[in-house]
Each structure stands twice: as structure tokens, then as C-alpha cells.
Design an enzyme around this catalytic site. Structure first.
Site, PDB file in Angstrom:
ATOM      1  N   GLN A 189       0.833  -1.206   0.000  1.00  9.28           N
ATOM      2  CA  GLN A 189       0.000   0.000   0.000  1.00  9.28           C
ATOM      3  C   GLN A 189       0.867   1.257   0.000  1.00  9.28           C
ATOM      4  OE1 GLN A 189      -1.875   0.828   3.774  1.00  9.28           O
ATOM      5  NE2 GLN A 189      -3.614   1.882   2.853  1.00  9.28           N
ATOM      6  N   GLY A 190       0.789   2.031  -1.061  1.00  4.04           N
ATOM      7  CA  GLY A 190       1.610   3.239  -1.172  1.00  4.04           C
ATOM      8  C   GLY A 190       0.781   4.499  -0.996  1.00  4.04           C
ATOM      9  N   TYR A 191       0.390   4.775   0.234  1.00  6.09           N
ATOM     10  CA  TYR A 191      -0.346   5.998   0.527  1.00  6.09           C
ATOM     11  C   TYR A 191       0.562   7.040   1.196  1.00  6.09           C
ATOM     12  CZ  TYR A 191      -5.017   3.839  -0.203  1.00  6.09           C
ATOM     13  OH  TYR A 191      -6.138   3.255  -0.703  1.00  6.09           O
TER      14      TYR A 191
ATOM     15  N   GLU B 208     -10.607  -1.050   6.426  1.00  7.37           N
ATOM     16  CA  GLU B 208      -9.293  -1.282   7.005  1.00  7.37           C
ATOM     17  C   GLU B 208      -9.369  -1.130   8.528  1.00  7.37           C
ATOM     18  OE1 GLU B 208      -6.255   1.275   5.416  1.00  7.37           O
ATOM     19  OE2 GLU B 208      -4.815   0.697   6.962  1.00  7.37           O
TER      20      GLU B 208
ATOM     21  N   ASN C 105      -5.151   7.105  16.157  1.00  3.66           N
ATOM     22  CA  ASN C 105      -6.317   7.183  17.050  1.00  3.66           C
ATOM     23  C   ASN C 105      -6.770   8.622  17.283  1.00  3.66           C
ATOM     24  OD1 ASN C 105      -5.951   4.454  17.086  1.00  3.66           O
ATOM     25  ND2 ASN C 105      -6.257   4.252  19.302  1.00  3.66           N
ATOM     26  N   GLU C 106      -5.831   9.549  17.209  1.00  2.00           N
ATOM     27  CA  GLU C 106      -6.219  10.957  17.346  1.00  2.00           C
ATOM     28  C   GLU C 106      -7.104  11.356  16.166  1.00  2.00           C
ATOM     29  OE1 GLU C 106      -2.959   9.919  17.718  1.00  2.00           O
ATOM     30  OE2 GLU C 106      -3.133   9.944  19.897  1.00  2.00           O
TER      31      GLU C 106
END
Ligand SMILES: Cc1cc2nc3c(=O)[nH]c(=O)nc-3n(C[C@H](O)[C@H](O)[C@H](O)COP(=O)(O)OP(=O)(O)OC[C@H]3O[C@@H](n4cnc5c(N)ncnc54)[C@H](O)[C@@H]3O)c2cc1C
Lengths: 379, 392
Positions: B125-127, B243, B378-379
Site C-alpha cells: 500500500q503506497g499511501y 481497514e 487514534n487521534e
């Protein structure tokens, strides 16, 4: 009332800080950690030359006759640099126990060698099954004429792989977890029948398991009273926890400073992430946690220096705080660094690992809280 | 309200259980645990699942999914975790696969989906980029149209298992006009293309799964673009919620908590079993109670998805709580290891060292720090809940 340090103490602290500044950058530290012995022997000699290895010892043996404040200042700076050299094992644990034992012959023999850097020591007290309970001792010492014969095993011995001399806790009487019946023996690490197995921990330390098979130790090597090692062991381990807590405060302060700096420079959404209030409050929490820990550190150090009755409970309280604040500060530092906080390359992760290891050394937060509770609330 | 299993469900559970017991053998377990054999072993396991027809429970049946209902999916996941069976790699099967069958052309579906199902291609995954993590939409890797190719320049970072990958799915910038979310395109790039360089990053656990991937004038056929040019953000967003649900890993955490309990019955402190210590019991039950709640939160999300809803902001709740609890269990396991915690692998056997799980506890704990960071930290999840659920 004052919280100032004396001129001598300030000089000591500055000299340690300068040494770390000049000689202990993160890459150097990594090289040391990955080397065969996980310490730099030249640095150890420098520690000797600078007088640091003489800190707690009596002037009679060439020592500095320092107190808990001196040790605290040095350990805090060591924490900031993540210093790997075995000051705790050699000077506080091995040397400290020797000093408290009142055994003049053994003191005369070994303290000058600790001070000049030629003798490294270790305290072998922990066993496989013992967890943090140092009275849980399966290693035995049986009298045999003028000697004792040691059998058993000690594990995760700090500096156990490099030490020249060991102090070993062994059972000479009583049941496995009794406080009476513990005796302490000083012996050369290469004595016949001692096997050493070294392995590494995530904070860069090289520790060892020591296996004793019919190791013969002359009775003159008994440190303190026969069967009466409990008090010596307990007070030495409390000193060690105090010193480790000072180191922890140094680590926390360094970690908070690095994280704060990062949140001021790392930009997302076009602004420094430190401008998000959600993160600001967390930075404030970690800041307060560090300050509170420092307060308890000073409190415990004063109590120990003044030999107050409450000293023991105060060290336990401090250890609880170190555990709690350490976990908070370590995990917040990792989290606020995002992906960077998951890399081995970044020093931050290594500071966080050291905080965890300090908590796991000579009693974690739960252990010390139970001890605190027992002292305060039990009849 | 009824959460009991039917006779059919129980029969299904038994079938899953016996399949795992048979197909996921000890030899495979050992090879998966060894870095040198991990990749081949995982591919082999995925091929066994493919043969069984269970490789893609989440996919629609027409593309190769199982057609299971929500209860069956839940049972499958619970059994998988209980048996400590490694999850499949998410990148092909759970990430790019659904994007391709939802937004891809027929040709793309035929070309990529069968190979994903059969584990013929390893995807990554290339994000994320060095300057675009939480603010993913600010990404700068450029793709410039040149005839029937895009020319890609830039760098991706934190790319998990790029060192093994045959393909990478990327978000790239095709326009700088308008809002930053517009002007992003979704490209499938062959990792063997000239101009791609993979640089390893060692992570906090001392292992290598992370990478930086550089693109220097990499030519990518326009045919490898998903959907419309400049609309890639829409496709990527659709998949992010899935996800996050996967990251919650409730069943895995339940198994690990059971393990922790087991360890605590063996560990003895001054004559007292750790499990009998009130302080330890409190720590354990604090986690267990939260986990009991989360199990039902997950069921509620699954049920709403089954009745036609898409996992939306609820998936953020699952992600936050799920990862917090994973970390709490990891921390407890470290604490049980006591003075052995932090142990690194060495030539000595665990018998010589005197401890059986300290090294695993360390690996789990250390890599576990990532769970609150990846998949949208999570923030960021809290920001999503504040905005999308609470309307703040
Ligand atoms: C182990 C691991 C594997 C990964 N695998 C992949 C992968 O395969 N492919 C891929 O593309 N990416 C992957 N990632 C990248 C991951 O998605 C990013 O790390 C994540 O999005 C965070 O970005 P960042 O690291 O740049 O942190 P930053 O965005 O710089 O965040 C730093 C800190 O600031 C906080 N923060 C940022 N913005 C806000 C805000 N608005 N409000 C409050 N707090 C904020 C964050 O929560 C974090 O704590 C992986 C990451 C890790 C750790």
C-alpha cells in the site's frame, strides 16, 4: 528549606553533562551497545579519572564520601545520555553492598579497585522463578570445612557478563522464600564451576545467567552475617531503585524535550502538530508527570540522606510513580512521533525502551505499590 | 435481540475449527515464525485457503467471495483467532481487491482479481509520504500524463512489505487545482518498473517490514488507473473504513488475554500465584470487561453492515478501543515476563535463559505500538467521531 545544590554538586552534574555532550551522541551509543561487551572500557577509565567511580565510598579508601544527592545528579545525567557503562552494577550494587557490609578486609581489597576502574562488579540476586522477590532463593551454599559450596543459578544479572567480581545471594538456612537464612558471598566471576551465559536486552544491556556448580568459596568471602543477608540485600536494592529512578527522571526529561520539539516542528494540515489542542493537553500531562516524579525523587533522596524512618516507603512510592509516569511518557513519545516513533533509527524509541526496562528492574510498579501498601496500611 | 447460534452455525463452526486444525499445521506455524521462511509460508497458507474457497470472506460471491452471512463471518474470524491462525495479508485481499471489484474496469477485474485470490501477486500500500501522514490528502507524489502513460516521481514511506511486493497501489497527485482531495488518482504500479527503489527501514522491534519507496520517472500505463483521473480519493476513502474495522482485532485480543491468564496461573511471586493477586486481577478484569463490551460493539457494527449499512464512523470506535485493548494486553504480558522483559533473541535456548515467552512479548509489545498510529491514528479517529458522529 532549599532545593539548591552545592557548588560541588553542580560541578559534578555539569561534568557528567559535558562528558555526555562530548562523547555520547546517539550513534556512538549504538556502536557501544552493539559491541562485544556492550560497554566502552576507555569511557570506564575516564569515569575513574573523573572520580565518578569513587562517589559513594569512604574517604578512607580514596572515596568521595558522597550522598544520595550526588548519586542522583550523576544518574539523572546518565539517563539523559542513555549511558551503558555499568555504574549501577559496579558502584551502587556491588560497591554499595560492600560498603554497607562493614567487612573491612573485603572493603580494603576491592573498593580501591572499583575506584581506579580495575574491578567491575555485579550483584547476582535474581533467579528464574523469583520475579522481583529477592528472598525467593533456590541457590544454596553449604558449609564444607573452611569453605562454602555454592550450587544454583542466577539470571538476568546486570553486568554479569563483564563483571570481574560477584556478590551472590544464597540460601544457607530456611525455606525458599524466607528472609532469614540468606547469606551473601563475594567471589571472582571466573571461579572454578561458574558458567556465564550472556545475552542482550532491548535497552542495549548485556546481562548474564550465572550457573554455579559446586563452586567453593572460602568462609572469609562471606559478606555480612551468616543467614543475615536480608537487611543488606534489601537496603542495597532500595538504593539501586532510587538510583534507577533518578536515571528515569533524566530519561523522561530528555524524552519530553524531544517530543515537545518534534510537535513544534512536524507539520500536518499546514500547521505544527503541537498547535492541536488534543496534543497540547497530552504534552502537558507528560510534563506534569515528569515534574511529579522529580518531586518524589527529591523527597525520597532527602529521606534516604537523612536516614528517616519513612525512607523505605518513600522509595516504594517513587518506584510506583516512575512506573506510571514512565509508561505514560514513553508511550506518548512514541505515539506523537507517528511512524517515526516506530523506527529503530530514532533515539526516542530507545529512551522509551530504557524506561520500560527501568520499571522491570528490581520491582515494577505493582510490586512496589504492594510493598508500600504493606508498610502503610498493614498492622 | 438474539445472539445465540443456530444448529447450522454450530455445524459451520465445527467445520472451520477442524479445517484450521488440519490445514494449519505445526510445520507451517514454525515457518511463519521464522523471518527467512515467512514470505513463502504465508503464500502457501493463503493458497491452501484459496483451494478451500475461504480466501476472501469479505468479497461478493461473483468475484470469489464465500457468500457467508454476518454470523458466519464472525464465527470464522473468532475461530481463526482462537486457533492463533495468521490473518491473510490485507493489502491485496482486503484493500486493493475491493477497490478493483468496486471501481475497476472489467479488464482490470479479470487481470488482477484472480491473481489476488490465488496469491500470485504480493501487494503493498503506497499511501503515506514523508510529509503526508495524518494529512494524507496533502500527498505530493506526482503523476504526469505522457501519451498513454503516467510518469511518476516522488516517495512513499512506511510501506509495509514493499520488499516482497510485486505490485503497489498508490495515491498520486495528478492535479494541484482546487481542494487537495481533488486531484488525486489511484494507480496500480508494477514494482518491477524501472525507476522504483525500495529502501528498508528497521522498526522498533528490530525487524524489517517497513520501507521507503522512491519513484524516479516511473512509467505507468494509463490502463492501470482505477476509475477517473483526479477522483482517487473517493475510491481510497471507501476502503479506509474497512481497514479500520479489521485493525480492531477483537478476537485476537481475546485469545491473547486468555494466554495472559494462563501465564498468570504459572507465575508465582513469593508463594502466591500471580492470578490470585488482587492487584493483578484488577488489571486483568479491567481489560476483560472492556473487551466484553467491544465484542458486542463489533457485532452491532457487523449486523448493521449486513443489513445494508456501510461501516462508517463506528469503525473509528472499533479501531480506537480495539487498538487500546491490544496494547493493554501486550503491556500486561510484558509485566508478567517481569525481569525477563526486553529479552532479545540470542543463540541461547529459552531453556538456558529460563523464560519461554519474553522475546515474543517484546516483539508483540513493540510492534503493537503501531496499531494506534497506522490506518489513521487514534487521534485522527477521534476527530472523525467528533465531527461525523457528534457533530462538533
Ligand atoms: C508499522 C506501520 C506500518 C505502516 N504501513 C503502511 C503502509 O503499508 N502503507 C502506507 O501507506 N502507510 C503505512 N503506514 C503509515 C501510517 O498510515 C502513518 O504513519 C499514519 O497515517 C500517521 O502518519 P505520520 O506517521 O506521518 O504521523 P503524523 O501525521 O505526523 O502524526 C504525528 C502525531 O500527530 C498526531 N496528529 C496529526 N494530526 C492531528 C490532528 N489533526 N489532531 C490531533 N492529532 C494529530 C498523530 O495522531 C500522531 O500522534 C504505516 C505506519 C506504521 C507505523
Amino acid at each position: 528549606m532549599n532545593f539548591e545544590f552545592s557548588e560541588e554538586q553542580t560541578m559534578l552534574r555539569d561534568s557528567v553533562a559535558r562528558f555526555i555532550q562530548d562523547n555520547y551522541d546517539f550513534d556512538t551509543r549504538r556502536t557501544i551497545a552493539e559491541s562485544a561487551n556492550a560497554i566502552n572500557s576507555n569511557y570506564w577509565q575516564t569515569f575513574a579519572e573523573l572520580g565518578w567511580l569513587s562517589l559513594p565510598f569512604d574517604e578512607a579508601y580514596g572515596g568521595f564520601s558522597g550522598n544520595a544527592v550526588d548519586t542522583m545528579l550523576l544518574m539523572e545525567e546518565f539517563g539523559k545520555g542513555l549511558v551503558l557503562e555499568p555504574f549501577l552494577a559496579t558502584v551502587i550494587l556491588f560497591g554499595g553492598m560492600l560498603q554497607k557490609s562493614g567487612d573491612a578486609a573485603l572493603q580494603e581489597q576491592w573498593i580501591p579497585k572499583i575506584i581506579d576502574g580495575s574491578c567491575q562488579g555485579a550483584l547476582a540476586a535474581t533467579e528464574r522463578q523469583s520475579r522481583y522477590e529477592f528472598t525467593d532463593i533456590a541457590t544454596t551454599a553449604k558449609p564444607d570445612g573452611d569453605s562454602y559450596v555454592l550450587n544454583g543459578e542466577k539470571v538476568v544479572v546486570l553486568n554479569g557478563f563483564n563483571a570481574d567480581q560477584l556478590i551472590v545471594s544464597a540460601r544457607t538456612a530456611g525455606e525458599q522464600s524466607d528472609s532469614r537464612g540468606i547469606s551473601l558471598f563475594l567471589l571472582a566471576a571466573d571461579s572454578a564451576g561458574v558458567e556465564r551465559l550472556g545475552y542482550r536486552m532491548m535497552d542495549g544491556q548485556l546481562v548474564a545467567n550465572l550457573v554455579f556448580k559446586n563452586v567453593s568459596v572460602p568462609a572469609s568471602q562471606l559478606l555480612g552475617e551468616l543467614h543475615g543477608g536480608y537487611g543488606l540485600l534489601k537496603s542495597t536494592l532500595l538504593d539501586a531503585k532510587l538510583a534507577l529512578s533518578a536515571e528515569a527522571v533524566g530519561v523522561m526529561e530528555a524524552l519530553n524535550a524531544k517530543t515537545l520539539e518534534y510537535t513544534k516542528t512536524r507539520k500536518q494540515f499546514g500547521v505544527p502538530i503541537g498547535s492541536f489542542q488534543a496534543l497540547q493537553h497530552r504534552m502537558v500531562d507528560t510534563f506534569m508527570a515528569c515534574e511529579q516524579t522529580r518531586s518524589l525523587l527529591y523527597r525520597a533522596v532527602c529521606a534516604v540522606t537523612d536516614q528517616k524512618e519513612e525512607a523505605e516507603a518513600e522509595v516504594h512510592a517513587l518506584a510506583v510513580m516512575v512506573a506510571r509516569a514512565g509508561k505514560l511518557i514513553g508511550s506518548e513519545a512514541t505515539q506523537l512521533h507517528g511512524g517515526m516513533g516506530l523506527t529503530d533509527e530514532l533515539d526516542v524509541t530507545h529512551y522509551a525502551k530504557r524506561l520500560m526496562m527501568i520499571n522491570a528492574t528490581f520491582g515494577n510498579g505493582d510490586y512496589h505499590q504492594a510493598k508500600f501498601n504493606a508498610l502503610r496500611y498493614s498492622a | 435481540m438474539d445472539t445465540s447460534f443456530s444448529a447450522e452455525d454450530i455445524a459451520f463452526r465445527d467445520e472451520v475449527r477442524s479445517f484450521f486444525a488440519e490445514a494449519y499445521d505445526d510445520e507451517l506455524r514454525a515457518r511463519l515464525a521464522t523471518p527467512a521462511t515467512f514470505k513463502d509460508a504465508l503464500i502457501e497458507w493463503q493458497k491452501r485457503l484459496f483451494k478451500k474457497g475461504w480466501i476472501a470472506p469479505g468479497w461478493p460471491p461473483e468475484f470469489g467471495g464465500t457468500g457467508w452471512n454476518a454470523t458466519q463471518k464472525f464465527i470464522y474470524e473468532t475461530e481463526r483467532s482462537a486457533a492463533a491462525v495468521q490473518d491473510v495479508l490485507p493489502f491485496g485481499l482486503q484493500m486493493v481487491g475491493p477497490v478493483i471489484y468496486t471501481f475497476g474496469t472489467d479488464e482490470q477485474k479479470q487481470r488482477f482479481l484472480p491473481r489476488i485470490l490465488a496469491s500470485e501477486d504480493w501487494w503493498c500500500q503506497g499511501y503515506s509520504e514523508p510529509d503526508s501522514g495524518s494529512d494524507l490528502a496533502s500527498l505530493k507524489t506526482r503523476a504526469v500524463l505522457d501519451g498513454d502513460h503516467y510518469v511518476v516521481n516522488g516517495a512513499k514511506i512506511w510501506t509495509t512489505y514493499a520488499q516482497y511486493a510485486d505490485w503497489i497501489f498508490c495515491l498520486v497527485r495528478t492535479s494541484t487545482e482546487g481542494k487537495k482531495q481533488q486531484g488525486i488518482s489511484f494507480l496500480l504500479i508494477d514494482m518491477r518498473s524501472p525507476g522504483i527503489k525500495v529502501n528498508p527501514i528497521v522498526s522498533i522491534d528490530g525487524k524489517h517490514s517497513l520501507n521507503e519507496v522512491e519513484f524516479n520517472d516511473v512509467r505507468v500505463p494509463v490502463a492501470n488507473r482505477i476509475g477517473e483521473q483526479d477522483q482517487g480519493w473517493t475510491y481510497a476513502k471507501a476502503l479506509l473504513a474497512h481497514e479500520r474495522t479489521a485493525i480492531a482485532a477483537v478476537a485476537d485480543t481475546q485469545r491473547k488475554l486468555r494466554e495472559v491468564r494462563q501465564f498468570a496461573t504459572i507465575e508465582v511471586n513469593a508463594g502466591e500465584r500471580l492470578i490470585d493477586n488482587p492487584m493483578f486481577q484488577k488489571r486483568l478484569s479491567d481489560i476483560e470487561i472492556e473487551l466484553m463490551a467491544l465484542e458486542f460493539t463489533e457485532l452491532r457494527v457487523l449486523a448493521s453492515v449486513a443489513s445494508g449499512g456501510a461501516p462508517g464512523a463506528e469503525s473509528s470506535l472499533l479501531k480506537i478501543k480495539g487498538t487500546e485493548l491490544q496494547q493493554a494486553v501486550q503491556e500486561l504480558r510484558m509485566d508478567i515476563a517481569a525481569h525477563y522483559q526486553g529479552l532479545l533473541p540470542s543463540e541461547l535456548s529459552s531453556e538456558q535463559i529460563g523464560h519461554s515467552f519474553a522475546n515474543d512479548a517484546r516483539l508483540d509489545y513493540m510492534y503493537g505500538r503501531a496499531a494506534t498510529i497506522y490506518g489513521g491514528s487514534n487521534e485522527i479517529q477521534k476527530n472523525i467521531i467528533a465531527k461525523a458522529v457528534l457533530g462538533l
